[in-house]
Design a protein around this motif. Structure first.
Motif, PDB file in Angstrom:
ATOM      1  N   GLY A 106      -6.173  -4.013 -47.849  1.00 52.98           N
ATOM      2  CA  GLY A 106      -6.110  -5.106 -46.888  1.00 52.98           C
ATOM      3  C   GLY A 106      -7.457  -5.328 -46.223  1.00 52.98           C
ATOM      4  O   GLY A 106      -8.459  -4.722 -46.582  1.00 52.98           O
ATOM      5  N   GLU A 107      -7.472  -6.183 -45.232  1.00 53.86           N
ATOM      6  CA  GLU A 107      -8.711  -6.581 -44.565  1.00 53.86           C
ATOM      7  C   GLU A 107      -9.083  -5.673 -43.405  1.00 53.86           C
ATOM      8  O   GLU A 107     -10.250  -5.530 -43.070  1.00 53.86           O
ATOM      9  N   GLU A 108      -8.117  -5.074 -42.768  1.00 52.89           N
ATOM     10  CA  GLU A 108      -8.397  -4.292 -41.566  1.00 52.89           C
ATOM     11  C   GLU A 108      -8.917  -2.902 -41.916  1.00 52.89           C
ATOM     12  O   GLU A 108      -8.487  -2.290 -42.895  1.00 52.89           O
ATOM     13  N   ILE A 109      -9.851  -2.408 -41.107  1.00 51.21           N
ATOM     14  CA  ILE A 109     -10.350  -1.051 -41.270  1.00 51.21           C
ATOM     15  C   ILE A 109     -10.244  -0.339 -39.925  1.00 51.21           C
ATOM     16  O   ILE A 109     -10.015  -0.961 -38.902  1.00 51.21           O
ATOM     17  N   GLY A 110     -10.383   0.956 -39.926  1.00 55.22           N
ATOM     18  CA  GLY A 110     -10.317   1.711 -38.684  1.00 55.22           C
ATOM     19  C   GLY A 110      -8.944   2.312 -38.467  1.00 55.22           C
ATOM     20  O   GLY A 110      -8.146   2.489 -39.386  1.00 55.22           O
ATOM     21  N   MET A 111      -8.650   2.628 -37.217  1.00 58.19           N
ATOM     22  CA  MET A 111      -7.406   3.344 -36.882  1.00 58.19           C
ATOM     23  C   MET A 111      -6.145   2.559 -37.215  1.00 58.19           C
ATOM     24  O   MET A 111      -5.114   3.137 -37.485  1.00 58.19           O
ATOM     25  N   HIS A 112      -6.202   1.246 -37.179  1.00 57.33           N
ATOM     26  CA  HIS A 112      -5.013   0.424 -37.410  1.00 57.33           C
ATOM     27  C   HIS A 112      -4.908  -0.076 -38.847  1.00 57.33           C
ATOM     28  O   HIS A 112      -4.068  -0.907 -39.161  1.00 57.33           O
ATOM     29  N   ALA A 113      -5.752   0.436 -39.716  1.00 58.55           N
ATOM     30  CA  ALA A 113      -5.770   0.003 -41.110  1.00 58.55           C
ATOM     31  C   ALA A 113      -4.631   0.633 -41.896  1.00 58.55           C
ATOM     32  O   ALA A 113      -4.006   1.610 -41.475  1.00 58.55           O
ATOM     33  N   THR A 114      -4.413   0.090 -43.078  1.00 60.98           N
ATOM     34  CA  THR A 114      -3.407   0.616 -43.998  1.00 60.98           C
ATOM     35  C   THR A 114      -4.125   1.221 -45.189  1.00 60.98           C
ATOM     36  O   THR A 114      -5.113   0.674 -45.673  1.00 60.98           O
ATOM     37  N   VAL A 115      -3.624   2.357 -45.653  1.00 60.17           N
ATOM     38  CA  VAL A 115      -4.202   3.025 -46.816  1.00 60.17           C
ATOM     39  C   VAL A 115      -3.175   3.071 -47.938  1.00 60.17           C
ATOM     40  O   VAL A 115      -1.988   2.851 -47.727  1.00 60.17           O
ATOM     41  N   CYS A 116      -3.634   3.398 -49.140  1.00 61.83           N
ATOM     42  CA  CYS A 116      -2.796   3.409 -50.338  1.00 61.83           C
ATOM     43  C   CYS A 116      -1.554   4.288 -50.169  1.00 61.83           C
ATOM     44  O   CYS A 116      -0.448   3.861 -50.423  1.00 61.83           O
ATOM     45  N   GLY A 117      -1.744   5.553 -49.785  1.00 61.78           N
ATOM     46  CA  GLY A 117      -0.611   6.437 -49.528  1.00 61.78           C
ATOM     47  C   GLY A 117      -0.083   7.203 -50.726  1.00 61.78           C
ATOM     48  O   GLY A 117       0.759   8.080 -50.563  1.00 61.78           O
ATOM     49  N   CYS A 118      -0.532   6.907 -51.946  1.00 60.71           N
ATOM     50  CA  CYS A 118      -0.076   7.670 -53.125  1.00 60.71           C
ATOM     51  C   CYS A 118      -0.565   9.111 -53.036  1.00 60.71           C
ATOM     52  O   CYS A 118      -1.423   9.435 -52.224  1.00 60.71           O
ATOM     53  N   LYS A 119      -0.062   9.957 -53.917  1.00 65.68           N
ATOM     54  CA  LYS A 119      -0.498  11.352 -53.936  1.00 65.68           C
ATOM     55  C   LYS A 119      -1.966  11.426 -54.347  1.00 65.68           C
ATOM     56  O   LYS A 119      -2.366  10.898 -55.375  1.00 65.68           O
ATOM     57  N   ALA A 120      -2.767  12.093 -53.515  1.00 67.29           N
ATOM     58  CA  ALA A 120      -4.197  12.233 -53.786  1.00 67.29           C
ATOM     59  C   ALA A 120      -4.430  13.344 -54.798  1.00 67.29           C
ATOM     60  O   ALA A 120      -3.623  14.273 -54.928  1.00 67.29           O
ATOM     61  N   LEU A 121      -5.544  13.238 -55.518  1.00 67.39           N
ATOM     62  CA  LEU A 121      -5.947  14.294 -56.444  1.00 67.39           C
ATOM     63  C   LEU A 121      -6.346  15.535 -55.653  1.00 67.39           C
ATOM     64  O   LEU A 121      -6.834  15.423 -54.520  1.00 67.39           O
ATOM     65  N   ALA A 122      -6.171  16.698 -56.227  1.00 70.85           N
ATOM     66  CA  ALA A 122      -6.513  17.951 -55.546  1.00 70.85           C
ATOM     67  C   ALA A 122      -7.978  17.946 -55.132  1.00 70.85           C
ATOM     68  O   ALA A 122      -8.863  17.668 -55.935  1.00 70.85           O
ATOM     69  N   GLY A 123      -8.230  18.209 -53.879  1.00 77.34           N
ATOM     70  CA  GLY A 123      -9.587  18.290 -53.374  1.00 77.34           C
ATOM     71  C   GLY A 123     -10.232  16.956 -53.034  1.00 77.34           C
ATOM     72  O   GLY A 123     -11.382  16.917 -52.607  1.00 77.34           O
ATOM     73  N   LEU A 124      -9.531  15.851 -53.244  1.00 78.32           N
ATOM     74  CA  LEU A 124     -10.075  14.524 -52.953  1.00 78.32           C
ATOM     75  C   LEU A 124      -9.184  13.808 -51.945  1.00 78.32           C
ATOM     76  O   LEU A 124      -8.056  14.206 -51.705  1.00 78.32           O
ATOM     77  N   SER A 125      -9.702  12.728 -51.406  1.00 75.60           N
ATOM     78  CA  SER A 125      -8.936  11.909 -50.468  1.00 75.60           C
ATOM     79  C   SER A 125      -8.354  10.674 -51.138  1.00 75.60           C
ATOM     80  O   SER A 125      -7.894   9.777 -50.453  1.00 75.60           O
ATOM     81  N   TYR A 126      -8.411  10.631 -52.473  1.00 70.91           N
ATOM     82  CA  TYR A 126      -7.982   9.441 -53.194  1.00 70.91           C
ATOM     83  C   TYR A 126      -7.101   9.786 -54.385  1.00 70.91           C
ATOM     84  O   TYR A 126      -7.243  10.847 -54.983  1.00 70.91           O
ATOM     85  N   CYS A 127      -6.225   8.834 -54.751  1.00 72.00           N
ATOM     86  CA  CYS A 127      -5.440   8.965 -55.977  1.00 72.00           C
ATOM     87  C   CYS A 127      -6.381   8.694 -57.158  1.00 72.00           C
ATOM     88  O   CYS A 127      -7.514   8.256 -56.971  1.00 72.00           O
ATOM     89  N   ALA A 128      -5.921   8.928 -58.368  1.00 67.55           N
ATOM     90  CA  ALA A 128      -6.783   8.773 -59.552  1.00 67.55           C
ATOM     91  C   ALA A 128      -7.390   7.370 -59.685  1.00 67.55           C
ATOM     92  O   ALA A 128      -8.594   7.241 -59.881  1.00 67.55           O
ATOM     93  N   PRO A 129      -6.590   6.285 -59.584  1.00 67.78           N
ATOM     94  CA  PRO A 129      -7.198   4.950 -59.747  1.00 67.78           C
ATOM     95  C   PRO A 129      -8.252   4.646 -58.686  1.00 67.78           C
ATOM     96  O   PRO A 129      -9.294   4.064 -58.983  1.00 67.78           O
ATOM     97  N   HIS A 130      -8.001   5.048 -57.452  1.00 70.88           N
ATOM     98  CA  HIS A 130      -8.961   4.759 -56.391  1.00 70.88           C
ATOM     99  C   HIS A 130     -10.155   5.701 -56.441  1.00 70.88           C
ATOM    100  O   HIS A 130     -11.268   5.311 -56.064  1.00 70.88           O
ATOM    101  N   ALA A 131      -9.987   6.906 -56.931  1.00 72.08           N
ATOM    102  CA  ALA A 131     -11.127   7.818 -57.105  1.00 72.08           C
ATOM    103  C   ALA A 131     -12.104   7.230 -58.124  1.00 72.08           C
ATOM    104  O   ALA A 131     -13.321   7.351 -57.961  1.00 72.08           O
ATOM    105  N   ARG A 132     -11.589   6.557 -59.173  1.00 71.81           N
ATOM    106  CA  ARG A 132     -12.466   5.928 -60.162  1.00 71.81           C
ATOM    107  C   ARG A 132     -13.276   4.788 -59.543  1.00 71.81           C
ATOM    108  O   ARG A 132     -14.399   4.525 -59.947  1.00 71.81           O
ATOM    109  N   ILE A 133     -12.721   4.121 -58.553  1.00 76.75           N
ATOM    110  CA  ILE A 133     -13.435   3.039 -57.867  1.00 76.75           C
ATOM    111  C   ILE A 133     -14.495   3.615 -56.933  1.00 76.75           C
ATOM    112  O   ILE A 133     -15.640   3.178 -56.920  1.00 76.75           O
ATOM    113  N   VAL A 134     -14.103   4.617 -56.162  1.00 82.87           N
ATOM    114  CA  VAL A 134     -14.980   5.182 -55.146  1.00 82.87           C
ATOM    115  C   VAL A 134     -16.125   5.984 -55.758  1.00 82.87           C
ATOM    116  O   VAL A 134     -17.263   5.892 -55.308  1.00 82.87           O
ATOM    117  N   PHE A 135     -15.837   6.767 -56.776  1.00 85.23           N
ATOM    118  CA  PHE A 135     -16.844   7.632 -57.374  1.00 85.23           C
ATOM    119  C   PHE A 135     -17.356   7.041 -58.682  1.00 85.23           C
ATOM    120  O   PHE A 135     -16.997   7.470 -59.762  1.00 85.23           O
TER     121      PHE A 135
END
Length: 86
Positions: free
Chosen positions: A23-52
Motif C-alpha cells: 500500500g501507500e502508507e509507511i510507518g507505524m500505521h502501515a500494512t505489511v505482507c504478513g506471510c511466513k518470513a524466511l528463517a533469519g529474514l524479515s521477508y517471505c520468499a517473493p518479497h526477499a527476492r525484491i528486497v535483496f
C-alpha cells in the motif's frame, strides 16, 4: 488488499511474519505482507527476492581505453564534454 491474504498492521506483525510494506502508507500505521518470513529474514520468499537484488557491476569503472582530458595549465576553467570530444 485481496492480493495479500495475511496483511497485517506493521505494529502487530510478529517476528516470523513478512514485513514488506504494502500500500501507500509507511510507518507505524502501515500494512505489511504478513506471510511466513524466511528463517533469519524479515521477508517471505517473493518479497526477499525484491528486497535483496543481486549487485550490478559498478557503472563508472575506470576505463583504460579512454584518454583522460586534462586542462592546460593556463586554462581559465575545467573543460566540459563538448570541449573534450569536439
Amino acid at each position: 488488499m485481496s492480493d495479500f491474504p495475511f496483511a497485517t498492521p506493521f505494529m502487530t506483525a510478529g517476528a516470523e511474519q513478512c514485513r514488506y510494506f504494502i500500500g501507500e502508507e509507511i510507518g507505524m500505521h502501515a500494512t505489511v505482507c504478513g506471510c511466513k518470513a524466511l528463517a533469519g529474514l524479515s521477508y517471505c520468499a517473493p518479497h526477499a527476492r525484491i528486497v535483496f537484488q543481486p549487485t550490478r557491476p559498478f557503472a563508472t569503472r575506470v576505463r583504460r581505453d579512454i584518454d583522460v582530458a586534462v586542462a592546460p595549465a593556463n586554462a581559465d576553467h575545467e573543460p566540459d564534454l563538448t570541449e573534450i570530444y569536439s
